[in-house]
Design a protein around this motif. Structure first.
Motif, PDB file in Angstrom:
ATOM      1  N   ALA A  97       0.832  -1.208   0.000  1.00 19.08           N
ATOM      2  CA  ALA A  97       0.000   0.000   0.000  1.00 19.08           C
ATOM      3  C   ALA A  97       0.864   1.256   0.000  1.00 19.08           C
ATOM      4  CB  ALA A  97      -0.930  -0.014   1.206  1.00 19.08           C
ATOM      5  N   THR A  98       1.937   1.241   0.770  1.00 24.76           N
ATOM      6  CA  THR A  98       2.857   2.378   0.799  1.00 24.76           C
ATOM      7  C   THR A  98       3.539   2.559  -0.561  1.00 24.76           C
ATOM      8  OG1 THR A  98       3.279   1.999   3.146  1.00 24.76           O
ATOM      9  CG2 THR A  98       4.871   3.351   1.948  1.00 24.76           C
ATOM     10  N   LEU A  99       3.953   1.430  -1.148  1.00 26.62           N
ATOM     11  CA  LEU A  99       4.586   1.478  -2.467  1.00 26.62           C
ATOM     12  C   LEU A  99       3.611   2.011  -3.512  1.00 26.62           C
ATOM     13  CD1 LEU A  99       7.256   0.659  -3.921  1.00 26.62           C
ATOM     14  CD2 LEU A  99       6.148  -1.521  -4.449  1.00 26.62           C
ATOM     15  N   ALA A 100       2.360   1.566  -3.424  1.00 26.30           N
ATOM     16  CA  ALA A 100       1.356   2.021  -4.386  1.00 26.30           C
ATOM     17  C   ALA A 100       1.070   3.511  -4.226  1.00 26.30           C
ATOM     18  CB  ALA A 100       0.068   1.223  -4.218  1.00 26.30           C
ATOM     19  N   ALA A 101       1.000   3.998  -2.984  1.00 31.54           N
ATOM     20  CA  ALA A 101       0.749   5.426  -2.752  1.00 31.54           C
ATOM     21  C   ALA A 101       1.868   6.269  -3.344  1.00 31.54           C
ATOM     22  CB  ALA A 101       0.616   5.695  -1.256  1.00 31.54           C
ATOM     23  N   ALA A 102       3.120   5.808  -3.174  1.00 30.00           N
ATOM     24  CA  ALA A 102       4.241   6.521  -3.779  1.00 30.00           C
ATOM     25  C   ALA A 102       4.147   6.489  -5.302  1.00 30.00           C
ATOM     26  CB  ALA A 102       5.558   5.902  -3.310  1.00 30.00           C
ATOM     27  N   GLY A 103       3.733   5.347  -5.850  1.00 28.95           N
ATOM     28  CA  GLY A 103       3.576   5.227  -7.300  1.00 28.95           C
ATOM     29  C   GLY A 103       2.519   6.162  -7.850  1.00 28.95           C
ATOM     30  N   VAL A 104       1.399   6.285  -7.126  1.00 24.35           N
ATOM     31  CA  VAL A 104       0.337   7.193  -7.541  1.00 24.35           C
ATOM     32  C   VAL A 104       0.856   8.624  -7.614  1.00 24.35           C
ATOM     33  CG1 VAL A 104      -1.850   8.240  -6.825  1.00 24.35           C
ATOM     34  CG2 VAL A 104      -1.572   5.760  -6.723  1.00 24.35           C
ATOM     35  N   ALA A 105       1.548   9.062  -6.570  1.00 22.61           N
ATOM     36  CA  ALA A 105       2.057  10.433  -6.522  1.00 22.61           C
ATOM     37  C   ALA A 105       3.065  10.696  -7.632  1.00 22.61           C
ATOM     38  CB  ALA A 105       2.685  10.705  -5.152  1.00 22.61           C
ATOM     39  N   LEU A 106       3.985   9.760  -7.853  1.00 19.87           N
ATOM     40  CA  LEU A 106       5.027   9.966  -8.850  1.00 19.87           C
ATOM     41  C   LEU A 106       4.466   9.926 -10.273  1.00 19.87           C
ATOM     42  CD1 LEU A 106       7.869   7.779  -7.278  1.00 19.87           C
ATOM     43  CD2 LEU A 106       7.726  10.275  -7.327  1.00 19.87           C
ATOM     44  N   THR A 107       3.468   9.074 -10.491  1.00 22.10           N
ATOM     45  CA  THR A 107       2.880   8.976 -11.833  1.00 22.10           C
ATOM     46  C   THR A 107       2.196  10.266 -12.246  1.00 22.10           C
ATOM     47  OG1 THR A 107       2.538   6.595 -11.520  1.00 22.10           O
ATOM     48  CG2 THR A 107       1.278   7.660 -13.273  1.00 22.10           C
ATOM     49  N   LEU A 108       1.606  10.958 -11.282  1.00 19.80           N
ATOM     50  CA  LEU A 108       0.907  12.196 -11.585  1.00 19.80           C
ATOM     51  C   LEU A 108       1.854  13.324 -11.987  1.00 19.80           C
ATOM     52  CD1 LEU A 108      -1.751  12.256  -8.719  1.00 19.80           C
ATOM     53  CD2 LEU A 108      -2.062  11.537 -11.091  1.00 19.80           C
ATOM     54  N   VAL A 109       3.128  13.208 -11.613  1.00 17.32           N
ATOM     55  CA  VAL A 109       4.072  14.295 -11.859  1.00 17.32           C
ATOM     56  C   VAL A 109       4.233  14.571 -13.348  1.00 17.32           C
ATOM     57  CG1 VAL A 109       6.510  14.964 -11.708  1.00 17.32           C
ATOM     58  CG2 VAL A 109       5.344  14.041  -9.702  1.00 17.32           C
ATOM     59  N   GLY A 110       4.419  13.510 -14.140  1.00 16.72           N
ATOM     60  CA  GLY A 110       4.637  13.697 -15.566  1.00 16.72           C
ATOM     61  C   GLY A 110       3.478  14.372 -16.255  1.00 16.72           C
TER      62      GLY A 110
END
Length: 531
Positions: free
Chosen positions: A227-240
């Motif tokens: 869940a922590t890994l997924a939350a980080a992935g969500v945030a980073l994906t939105l950056v681009g």
């Protein structure tokens, strides 16, 4: 076990495919054409974009999906037959949302092509490379809104972006152009790297790249570490995607890039580039991360407030006598407009029916695309005799080019949301209503304040157009302008307005007037579920 055999619906993928095919035709034809016949490449590119836009017609009213994973289904699959297709696990979907954005992209690219036909020749740009890069970028932009897996989204984003870097820096020997391309490239590469890292985190956490499967898996991750890994992935994906929309703090590349790029490419980035960013942002939030709405909803709201405020305040501070001031004002204005476009996406995180909320973004984007391309087209007209393109250079434009001045005044009033630009007013009210309905009253107040700020600089520029002809007289030949001597000498020769430039301005004006006369043509997108 999931089969890896995929179906291909060639009609569904026709818009991006035809655009890419036209790019290849231009590239090959360029090898055999003599220098005197290079302008033919522009007409081939324009025809290819028109054909790609027409290929959307057979897709209207339908919902076609292709590149779907085949799921074995004993209950539905005949003995010895093919397994049933799982419609929700597809990489490409031609739904109403995809078709509307593809129309926006291809129509924007078509107007850009009309603006470019004479610009390529006058600025001595390499015709073959220019048209190939423009069509390649348009093909990626047309692919992105129909993409339904993270891999295809990222590939489409890069196919749309990489040719744009080269287009910005295509003016050889121009320091501004080279600097703009370098800033655009470096900042975009960093954003892409961050996005890819986020996608890899999401794949590690969910085991899938398809948005529907990612959304399903994110609702119940078995391990808190995942869940922590997924939350980080969500945030980073939105950056681009936030970078592509020029949202604060990812906006710093916009003014210099627009000033350094050829004007048709600046227009292209302001409309098609934003369409790419916003469609990707909508897909990953609404389709891929609905269970994280409590995270991206507030984040989008804050980004919207910061973006519209930073853009409008910076546009307000533009000096009328600064070189390239008109393009800089349009650049900062586009940042402010991006803030308005983010508002319904933020509202989607607070409502139970996000698919309806994003309709307001689509409605606003359609209005913005038509009038902003028109404003850049008039800027290209003025730049033919005033290469510095200061805001002060528009003084008395009505006396020199009455129809162009009326068109630019109409475009600016649409962006401001004032009559007779009725469609601009309706679009802003729709976005404002989306914020209020979602309970984001504070964001609606911020938007109202920013609309008032924008009114000042839009009206100020509009007033300049109609000031006395004496104030707008041409500078004497001996007066220093800061432009190269050859540009000043060539200015009288470029006084005649090319037919393609006139056509681009006329098409944008007609579209804006039609939308203002019948705003329901756009606003109906705000009332229905596009996804």
């Amino acid at each position: 076990m999931t089969s890896l055999v995929q179906s291909v619906d060639w009609l569904a993928i026709a818009p991006p495919t035809l655009t890419a095919a036209a790019a290849l035709v231009v590239l090959v034809t360029d090898l055999f054409l003599p220098a005197a016949r290079k302008p033919l490449l522009g007409w081939i590119a324009t025809g290819g974009l028109a054909l790609a836009a027409l290929s959307l017609l057979p897709l209207l009213g339908g919902h076609r999906a292709t590149f779907c994973l085949a799921q074995p289904s004993p209950a539905t699959a005949p003995a010895g037959g093919h397994p049933a297709l799982a419609a929700d696990v597809c990489s490409y979907v031609a739904d109403p949302f995809a078709l509307v954005i593809q129309f926006l992209v291809l129509a924007g690219a078509l107007l850009t092509a009309l603006l470019s036909v004479d610009a390529v020749k006058e600025h001595r740009l390499p015709a073959g490379e220019y048209w190939f890069l423009l069509l390649s970028s348009a093909a990626g932009a047309a692919l992105l809104p129909a993409s339904r897996d993270l891999a295809t989204l990222v590939i489409a984003l890069e196919v749309a972006s990489l040719p744009a870097f080269a287009l910005v820096g295509l003016r050889r020997g121009d320091r501004l152009s080279s600097e703009a391309a370098l800033k655009f490239f470096l900042s975009s590469v960093v954003a892409t790297a961050v996005t890819l890292l986020g996608v890899s985190f999401l794949y590690a956490a969910t085991g899938s790249l398809h948005l529907s499967q990612v959304a399903h898996t994110l609702t119940a991750l078995p391990d808190p570490r995942l869940a922590t890994l997924a939350a980080a992935g969500v945030a980073l994906t939105l950056v681009g995607f936030a970078f592509k929309t020029a949202a604060v703090p990812f906006h710093f590349w916009v003014p210099d890039t627009y000033v350094g790029a050829p004007l048709p490419i600046a227009a292209y980035l302001s409309v098609v580039g934003k369409a790419v960013g916003f469609s990707g942002l909508i897909l990953v939030t609404v389709r891929g991360f609905p269970s994280y709405a409590h995270v991206w909803g507030p984040a989008m709201a804050v980004l919207a407030a910061l973006t519209m405020t930073a853009g409008n305040v910076a546009a307000l501070r533009q000096d009328p006598d600064r070189r390239h001031g008109a393009v800089r004002l349009l650049a900062w204005s586009s940042v402010g407009q991006a803030g308005y476009l983010l508002v319904p996406i933020a509202a989607a995180g607070y409502t139970g029916d996000p698919a309806h909320a994003i309709g307001a973004t689509v409605a606003y984007a359609l209005m913005y695309a038509a009038v902003n391309l028109g404003a850049f087209a008039v800027a290209a007209l003025v730049a033919r005799t005033r290469p510095a393109n200061r805001i002060a250079d528009y003084r008395g434009l009505y006396a020199r080019h009455p129809l162009a001045a009326l068109a630019l005044g109409f475009f600016l009033l649409c962006l401001a949301g004032l009559p007779p630009g009725v469609i601009g007013l309706f679009a802003k009210v729709t976005v404002f209503s989306a914020a209020v309905d979602a309970g984001l009253g504070w964001l609606a107040v911020v938007m109202a304040v920013n609309v008032a700020i924008a009114l000042y600089y839009y009206l100020q520029w509009t007033a300049v157009l109609f000031r006395g002809a004496g104030e707008g007289a041409e500078r004497p030949t001996g007066e220093p302008t800061g432009e190269p001597a050859e540009a000043a000498a060539a200015a009288p020769l470029r006084a005649a307005v090319p037919a393609t430039l006139t056509t681009a301005i006329a098409l944008a004006a007609v579209l804006g007037i039609a939308l203002s006369g019948a705003p329901q043509l756009v606003l109906r997108f705000a009332s229905g579920a596009l996804l």
